[in-house]
Motif scaffolding. Sequence first.
Motif, PDB file in Angstrom:
ATOM      1  N   ALA A  19      24.855  47.927  54.519  1.00  0.00           N
ATOM      2  CA  ALA A  19      26.346  48.743  54.978  1.00  0.00           C
ATOM      3  C   ALA A  19      26.505  47.717  57.502  1.00  0.00           C
ATOM      4  O   ALA A  19      27.488  47.005  58.105  1.00  0.00           O
ATOM      5  N   GLU A  22      27.908  44.388  56.589  1.00  0.00           N
ATOM      6  CA  GLU A  22      29.328  44.401  56.453  1.00  0.00           C
ATOM      7  C   GLU A  22      29.700  45.006  57.692  1.00  0.00           C
ATOM      8  O   GLU A  22      30.980  44.603  58.367  1.00  0.00           O
ATOM      9  N   ASP A  23      29.070  45.801  58.270  1.00  0.00           N
ATOM     10  CA  ASP A  23      29.670  46.206  59.906  1.00  0.00           C
ATOM     11  C   ASP A  23      30.159  44.713  60.856  1.00  0.00           C
ATOM     12  O   ASP A  23      30.887  44.804  61.567  1.00  0.00           O
ATOM     13  N   ARG A  26      33.328  42.741  59.349  1.00  0.00           N
ATOM     14  CA  ARG A  26      34.000  43.183  60.108  1.00  0.00           C
ATOM     15  C   ARG A  26      34.384  43.145  61.472  1.00  0.00           C
ATOM     16  O   ARG A  26      35.096  42.597  62.219  1.00  0.00           O
ATOM     17  N   SER A  27      33.794  42.882  62.097  1.00  0.00           N
ATOM     18  CA  SER A  27      33.482  43.227  63.509  1.00  0.00           C
ATOM     19  C   SER A  27      34.027  41.910  64.387  1.00  0.00           C
ATOM     20  O   SER A  27      34.314  41.294  65.175  1.00  0.00           O
TER      21      SER A  27
END
Length: 107
Positions: A19, A22-23, A26-27
């Motif tokens: 996670a 992934e964050d 994405r950021s």
Amino acid sequence: MSVKPLTVAVIDANQVRAAILEDGLRSSGVENVTVIHEQVSLLRRLVDLDPDVVIIDLENPSRDELEQMFQVSRVVARPVAMFVDRSDTAMIEAAVDAGVSAYVVDG
């Protein structure tokens, strides 16, 4: 002419760590991130997904896992970055032979 968005597959059994990665992706602007927590049917799933990049986190990879990465890198023909907690010279050589593009230890 439109450019196809980058797709990234993150393979990690540790859901918290996946996670965070992934964050971070994405950021950084990567919108198409697929997280895979189990390696069951991994090759088929990656072929179906057809990601541009594969990121895998293995705490301490076994020879079987490295062999699976060889199959992934050969069939999917995409860069594979592997993160591990510990390693030795034989494992690094096996990862390179398996076609892993980046092998990061304790990073």
